[in-house]
Scaffold this active site. Structure first.
Site, PDB file in Angstrom:
ATOM      1  N   ALA A  11       1.942   3.976  12.370  1.00 23.11           N
ATOM      2  CA  ALA A  11       1.457   4.087  10.983  1.00 23.11           C
ATOM      3  C   ALA A  11       1.551   5.514  10.469  1.00 23.11           C
ATOM      4  CB  ALA A  11       0.007   3.602  10.906  1.00 23.11           C
ATOM      5  N   ARG A  17       8.456   4.282  -0.731  1.00 21.57           N
ATOM      6  CA  ARG A  17       8.764   3.290  -1.767  1.00 21.57           C
ATOM      7  C   ARG A  17       7.523   2.697  -2.439  1.00 21.57           C
ATOM      8  NH1 ARG A  17      12.785   0.036   2.050  1.00 21.57           N
ATOM      9  NH2 ARG A  17      11.698   1.320   3.568  1.00 21.57           N
ATOM     10  N   LYS A  24       0.545   4.303   2.545  1.00 25.99           N
ATOM     11  CA  LYS A  24       0.925   2.886   2.457  1.00 25.99           C
ATOM     12  C   LYS A  24      -0.017   1.975   3.230  1.00 25.99           C
ATOM     13  CE  LYS A  24       4.718   1.256   4.661  1.00 25.99           C
ATOM     14  NZ  LYS A  24       6.151   0.948   4.797  1.00 25.99           N
ATOM     15  N   GLY A  80      11.106   9.598  13.476  1.00 23.51           N
ATOM     16  CA  GLY A  80      11.626   8.267  13.799  1.00 23.51           C
ATOM     17  C   GLY A  80      10.659   7.455  14.647  1.00 23.51           C
ATOM     18  N   ASP A 105       2.522  -1.681   8.850  1.00 24.05           N
ATOM     19  CA  ASP A 105       2.927  -2.308   7.585  1.00 24.05           C
ATOM     20  C   ASP A 105       3.421  -3.738   7.773  1.00 24.05           C
ATOM     21  OD1 ASP A 105       5.280  -1.675   8.862  1.00 24.05           O
ATOM     22  OD2 ASP A 105       6.218  -0.692   7.148  1.00 24.05           O
ATOM     23  N   ASN A 229       7.161  -2.608   2.230  1.00 23.81           N
ATOM     24  CA  ASN A 229       7.704  -1.295   1.905  1.00 23.81           C
ATOM     25  C   ASN A 229       7.447  -0.901   0.457  1.00 23.81           C
ATOM     26  OD1 ASN A 229       8.946  -0.786   4.510  1.00 23.81           O
ATOM     27  ND2 ASN A 229      10.318  -2.463   3.982  1.00 23.81           N
ATOM     28  N   ARG A 335     -26.309  -6.047 -11.195  1.00 18.26           N
ATOM     29  CA  ARG A 335     -25.805  -4.784 -10.645  1.00 18.26           C
ATOM     30  C   ARG A 335     -26.482  -4.483  -9.305  1.00 18.26           C
ATOM     31  NH1 ARG A 335     -27.014  -0.901 -15.250  1.00 18.26           N
ATOM     32  NH2 ARG A 335     -26.388   0.610 -13.664  1.00 18.26           N
ATOM     33  N   LYS A 353     -30.618  -4.449 -12.591  1.00 19.80           N
ATOM     34  CA  LYS A 353     -30.217  -3.372 -11.669  1.00 19.80           C
ATOM     35  C   LYS A 353     -31.435  -2.932 -10.890  1.00 19.80           C
ATOM     36  CE  LYS A 353     -30.813   0.732 -12.042  1.00 19.80           C
ATOM     37  NZ  LYS A 353     -31.070   2.122 -12.445  1.00 19.80           N
ATOM     38  N   TYR A 389     -35.365   4.849 -18.378  1.00 19.47           N
ATOM     39  CA  TYR A 389     -34.760   6.177 -18.314  1.00 19.47           C
ATOM     40  C   TYR A 389     -35.264   7.026 -19.455  1.00 19.47           C
ATOM     41  CZ  TYR A 389     -30.897   9.539 -17.757  1.00 19.47           C
ATOM     42  OH  TYR A 389     -30.135  10.658 -17.564  1.00 19.47           O
TER      43      TYR A 389
END
Ligand code: UD1
Ligand code: CA
Length: 460
Positions: A11, A17, A24, A80, A105, A229, A335, A353, A389
């Site tokens: 990885a 690409r 990726k 490589g 991948d 890819n 929330r 919330k 608030y």
């Protein structure tokens, strides 16, 4: 004694690409970074250890996989795939056994296929076994060059002759190989090829030339071994993964009205006889009980939903808990930190919330409940607002059991409303209310008889 089985996952590549600022392998597939799939696969196969070779944006990848029980090996320069595997040698020093080589991948690969690869590798007593596939369009992949049944070598697209390019059997990039033999073999691989890279694929011809066993196992499913890819392939893989997730859910007793347009992340759990309509998104670590109904456009992220819950159209729920037999929506917004005990009703255009709400309490229309603790059997009238608030700090509203809140009430927090009290409609409550009281704060209504006629304002 069984020899050990280890995994190495490559990885380190950039994934050019993808045209992306994030690596990726961290792009999500069904809500999970794609590299987590081979990591989970290695774990299921009992690989110990699993080494992840990282390079491009290495620290981001390491951080994302922190705590997953993998070892990291750094490949500082991407020379490589052969070089990448050699970078894992240090982490595997002293280990002898079979190494499963996976790619960060290639996320759709299934456990069963890897078990077959491992079993085949063992029965063939091979030093290296490559997993192959047949592609109608083999473009871009390494090709498997055979002499009859024998695998001779793998040739990359860029190095292939026209005749070799016409081969439809391709290298999936997945292998089983013996270590430490593989590391020694890789050291004799050069980079005299079209890309100037150390190709892992050359290990096949190295083995062949030294008279070591090489074998190949072909898988029929094209999808399983697809590599990602670019974002087109990412979307294709996501659709396949979605189908896999949805099929499994339907087989376990969940009804999906239209699985093609139902988006459920890999980690989501759903109970029996729950009905999911099209256009629903269930994300993250969401867990849903039995006999629920999720209507179109519901988006639920990291929530715990009980049994018999009805989430109506267009509702958004995040990091919330919803107790049994509760109705939410249409168009409600729960929330983070919302906790509904059960038998609640949170109706249209209600936002909550950090709201802990007791059993049987209802807020049916046009309301905001934030930073609040609401008891059980509380009725919150239309248009109620907790004013939590003050521009600097957040304050808490406490509404005890059995309170009736008339419509259009504002609670200016911090404030506490005693049990069973009643708030008159249209009130602005700024002071604590004792239990069993009536609280009312409205300007008295004035009537001026005949005012409209005198001003001549009445339309004829
Ligand atoms: C590779 C194979 C090809 C095969 C294909 C299958 C080689 C030389 N070719 O080609 O035969 O058909 O996979 O998908 O092996 N990586 C590193 N470090 C590097 C280079 C790559 O970690 O220096 C990683 C990448 O991040 C990726 C994997 O190795 O996860 C494969 O690399 P990639 O460049 O995609 O190889 P392909 O050209 O697709
Ligand atoms: Ca690739």
């Amino acid at each position: 004694m069984e020899k050990s089985v280890v995994a190495v996952i490559l990885a380190a590549g950039q994934g050019t690409r993808m045209k992306s600022a994030i690596p990726k392998v961290l792009h999500p597939l069904a809500g999970t970074p794609m590299v987590e799939y081979p990591v989970a696969l290695a774990k299921e196969l009992g690989c110990d250890p699993t080494v992840l070779v990282v390079g491009h944006q290495a620290s981001d990848v390491e951080k994302a996989l922190d705590g997953r029980g993998v070892l990291f090996a750094r490949q500082s320069e991407q020379l490589g795939t052969g070089h990448a595997l050699l970078c894992a040698e240090e982490a595997l020093r002293g280990v002898s056994g079979t190494l499963l080589l996976l790619c960060g991948d290639v996320p759709l690969l299934e456990t069963e296929t890897m078990e077959r690869l491992l079993a085949y590798h063992r029965t063939q007593k091979a030093n290296v076994t490559v997993l192959t596939a047949h592609r109608d369009d083999p473009h871009g992949y390494g090709r498997i060059v055979r002499d009859g049944e024998q695998v001779l070598r793998i040739v990359e697209e860029k190095d292939a002759s026209p005749k070799e390019k016409s081969i439809h059997e391709i290298n999936t990039g997945i292998y089983a190989m013996e270590i430490p033999w593989a590391f020694d073999a890789l050291r004799s691989v050069g980079r005299d090829n079209a890309q100037g890279e150390y190709y892992l694929t050359d290990i096949v011809s190295v083995a062949r030339n030294a008279g070591h066993g090489v074998s190949a196992l072909s898988v029929s499913s094209e999808a399983e071994t697809m590599g990602i890819n670019d974002r087109v392939q990412l979307a294709t893989a996501a659709a396949l993964m979605r189908q896999r997730i949805n099929d499994a859910l339907m087989r376990s007793g969940v009804s999906l009205v239209d699985p093609k347009t139902t988006y459920i992340d890999a980690q989501v759990r759903i109970g029996q006889d729950t009905l999911v309509y099209p256009g629903v998104y269930l994300r993250g670590k969401t867990c849903i009980g039995n006999r629920c109904i999720l209507e179109p456009g519901a988006m639920v992220t990291d929530c715990e939903i009980g049994d018999g819950v009805h989430i109506k159209a267009g509702s958004v729920l995040q990091e919330s808990r919803v107790g049994d037999h509760t109705d939410v929506g249409p168009m409600a917004h729960l929330r983070p930190g919302t906790d509904l005990a059960g038998h609640n009703k949170i109706g249209n255009f209600v936002e909550t919330k950090k709201a802990i709400i007791g059993t049987g309490s209802k807020a049916s229309h046009l309301t905001y409940i934030g930073d609040a603790e609401v008891g059980s059997e509380v009725n919150i009238g239309c248009g109620t607002i907790t004013c939590n608030y003050d521009g600097v700090n957040k304050h808490k509203t406490v509404i005890e059991d059995g309170v009736f809140v008339g419509s259009d009430t504002q609670f200016v927090a911090p404030v506490r409303i005693g049990r069973n009290s009643l708030i008159g409609a249209g009130s602005t409550i700024t002071k604590d209310v004792p239990p069993d009281a009536l609280a009312l704060s409205r300007a008295e209504q004035k009537i001026i008889e005949g005012w409209v006629l005198r001003k001549g304002k009445k339309k004829k």
